[in-house]
Enzyme design. Structure first.
Site, PDB file in Angstrom:
ATOM      1  N   SER A 212       0.808  -1.228   0.000  1.00 31.57           N
ATOM      2  CA  SER A 212       0.000   0.000   0.000  1.00 31.57           C
ATOM      3  C   SER A 212       0.839   1.276   0.000  1.00 31.57           C
ATOM      4  CB  SER A 212      -0.951   0.009   1.208  1.00 31.57           C
ATOM      5  OG  SER A 212      -1.796  -1.125   1.187  1.00 31.57           O
ATOM      6  N   GLY A 214       2.048   2.350  -3.216  1.00 33.93           N
ATOM      7  CA  GLY A 214       1.928   2.881  -4.557  1.00 33.93           C
ATOM      8  C   GLY A 214       2.656   2.142  -5.655  1.00 33.93           C
ATOM      9  N   LYS A 215       3.013   0.871  -5.428  1.00 37.32           N
ATOM     10  CA  LYS A 215       3.723   0.107  -6.468  1.00 37.32           C
ATOM     11  C   LYS A 215       2.867  -0.048  -7.719  1.00 37.32           C
ATOM     12  CE  LYS A 215       4.342  -3.572  -3.931  1.00 37.32           C
ATOM     13  NZ  LYS A 215       3.699  -3.074  -2.698  1.00 37.32           N
ATOM     14  N   THR A 216       1.591  -0.409  -7.525  1.00 29.34           N
ATOM     15  CA  THR A 216       0.704  -0.612  -8.674  1.00 29.34           C
ATOM     16  C   THR A 216       0.492   0.687  -9.434  1.00 29.34           C
ATOM     17  OG1 THR A 216      -0.439  -2.427  -7.545  1.00 29.34           O
ATOM     18  CG2 THR A 216      -1.576  -1.391  -9.392  1.00 29.34           C
ATOM     19  N   GLU A 239      -4.272  -9.995  -8.965  1.00 27.99           N
ATOM     20  CA  GLU A 239      -4.971  -9.599  -7.736  1.00 27.99           C
ATOM     21  C   GLU A 239      -6.145  -8.676  -8.015  1.00 27.99           C
ATOM     22  OE1 GLU A 239      -1.992  -7.864  -5.294  1.00 27.99           O
ATOM     23  OE2 GLU A 239      -1.070  -9.771  -4.737  1.00 27.99           O
TER      24      GLU A 239
END
Length: 298
Positions: A212, A214-216, A239
C-alpha cells in the site's frame, strides 16, 4: 491415432544415429559437438543410447573412444550383448559420412526427438482430457506447461564469439552517438530514466516496496506513459480486476481522489479532468491492454 502409429511409426532416423556414432569413432572430438546438440535420450534406438552413454563414460575418463574402449565400457555395464556385440559396433564405421557433416546429422536427430516429444505430449493431452476430473482450464494449463518445457529443452543454444558480441555492442553505441540519454522505453519519471536510460528489453525490472505504498500506481503510470509514446504495453494482474486498475489509472491521470471517483462525489472541474483522462486512454486504445486472468503465472 493407433492406425497412424501402425502405418508410419514414430519419427526417427536410425541411419543418422549410426552415422553420428560412427563419426565419433573416427574423430573423437566430434563428441563435443554432439554433447552440445543432443542428449542420450534423443537417440531413438535403445542400442544407440547405450553406445552413446558408453562413449560419454570413456570420454569422461580421458580415454580415446574406439571399438575396444567402448566394448570394454559396454561389457562393464553388462550391455555388450544387448547392443549386438562386435558385429553391430563395427558396422557403425562401415558407411559413415564425413565427420565434418556432424552438425547437420545432430540437427536431424534432434528434430526427430522433438517430433516424438510432441507426439508424446499430444497423447498425454488426450489422456488428461478423458480421464482427469480437474476443470478444463486446469487441464489446459498442464498441457501448456508440458509443451513449454518441451520447447525449452529443445531450444537451440550455441557458443557465441565474444569478438562478435563486442562488435555488436560497439555498433549499438555508434548508433546512439549524439542521441539523448534515453535508450530504452521511457517511464515518464525523469530521475528513473536518467539512471536507467529507460526500461531495457533485456532486463527484468522489479518494483519492490511495502504494501500500500503505490507500487501498482507507479507501474500503471509507467505503462501509460510508454503507451502514450507509441510503445505497446500489457498489464497482467493476478490480484486486482481490470476495473480497479483502470479506476486507479484514471484517478492518477485526472488527479482526482480515487475515493471520490468510486463514490461519485465529483465536482464540475474534476469531471472535466476525468474527460481529458478518458481522451488520453482512447488515444492509447490500440497500445495499452490489461489481462486480469488469475491463471497467469510467471
Amino acid at each position: 491415432m493407433n492406425d497412424i502409429y501402425l502405418e508410419k511409426g514414430l519419427p526417427s532416423s536410425p541411419e543418422t544415429e549410426m552415422a553420428v556414432l560412427g563419426a565419433v569413432l573416427l574423430r573423437n572430438k566430434s563428441i563435443y559437438q554432439i554433447m552440445q546438440g543432443i542428449k542420450t535420450e534423443d537417440f531413438f534406438l535403445d542400442s544407440h543410447r547405450r553406445i552413446y552413454r558408453a562413449m560419454l563414460a570413456v570420454n569422461e575418463r580421458g580415454k580415446p573412444i574406439d571399438l575396444f574402449t567402448v566394448r570394454d565400457q559396454l561389457t562393464n555395464n553388462g550391455e555388450w550383448e544387448q547392443i549386438g556385440g562386435v558385429t553391430y559396433l563395427g558396422s557403425l564405421i562401415d558407411d559413415v559420412v564425413s565427420p565434418d557433416n556432424i552438425e547437420h546429422l545432430v540437427e536431424i536427430i534432434k528434430d526427430k526427438a522433438l517430433l516424438r516429444g510432441i507426439i508424446t505430449k499430444a497423447n498425454q493431452a488426450i489422456s488428461l482430457s478423458y480421464e482427469n476430473d480437474d476443470s478444463p482450464q486446469t487441464v489446459l494449463a498442464t498441457i501448456r506447461r508440458e509443451i513449454h518445457n518441451l520447447s525449452v529443452n529443445y531450444t537451440t543454444s550455441e557458443f557465441v564469439s565474444v569478438a562478435d558480441i563486442g562488435t555488436r555492442v560497439l555498433e549499438a553505441a555508434e548508433q546512439r552517438t549524439g542521441a539523448t540519454h534515453l535508450i530504452g522505453v521511457p517511464t515518464g519519471f525523469t530521475d528513473i530514466d536518467v539512471v536507467m536510460g529507460g526500461l531495457q528489453k533485456q532486463d527484468l525490472t522489479i518494483i519492490a516496496a511495502r504494501p500500500s505504498v503505490g507500487k501498482t500506481a507507479l507501474g500503471l503510470n509507467m505503462a501509460a506513459y510508454a503507451a502514450s509514446r507509441g510503445h505497446i504495453c500489457g498489464v497482467f494482474s493476478m490480484e486486482m480486476s481490470a476495473d480497479q486498475l483502470v479506476t486507479r489509472l484514471i484517478s492518477s491521470l485526472a488527479r482526482v481522489d480515487a475515493f471520490r471517483l468510486r463514490t461519485g462525489y465529483i465536482n464540475r472541474e474534476e469531471w472535466a479532468r476525468l474527460a481529458d483522462a478518458l481522451r488520453q486512454l482512447n488515444e492509447m486504445k490500440t497500445r495499452f491492454f490489461i489481462d486480469e486472468s488469475a491463471r497467469v503465472s510467471v
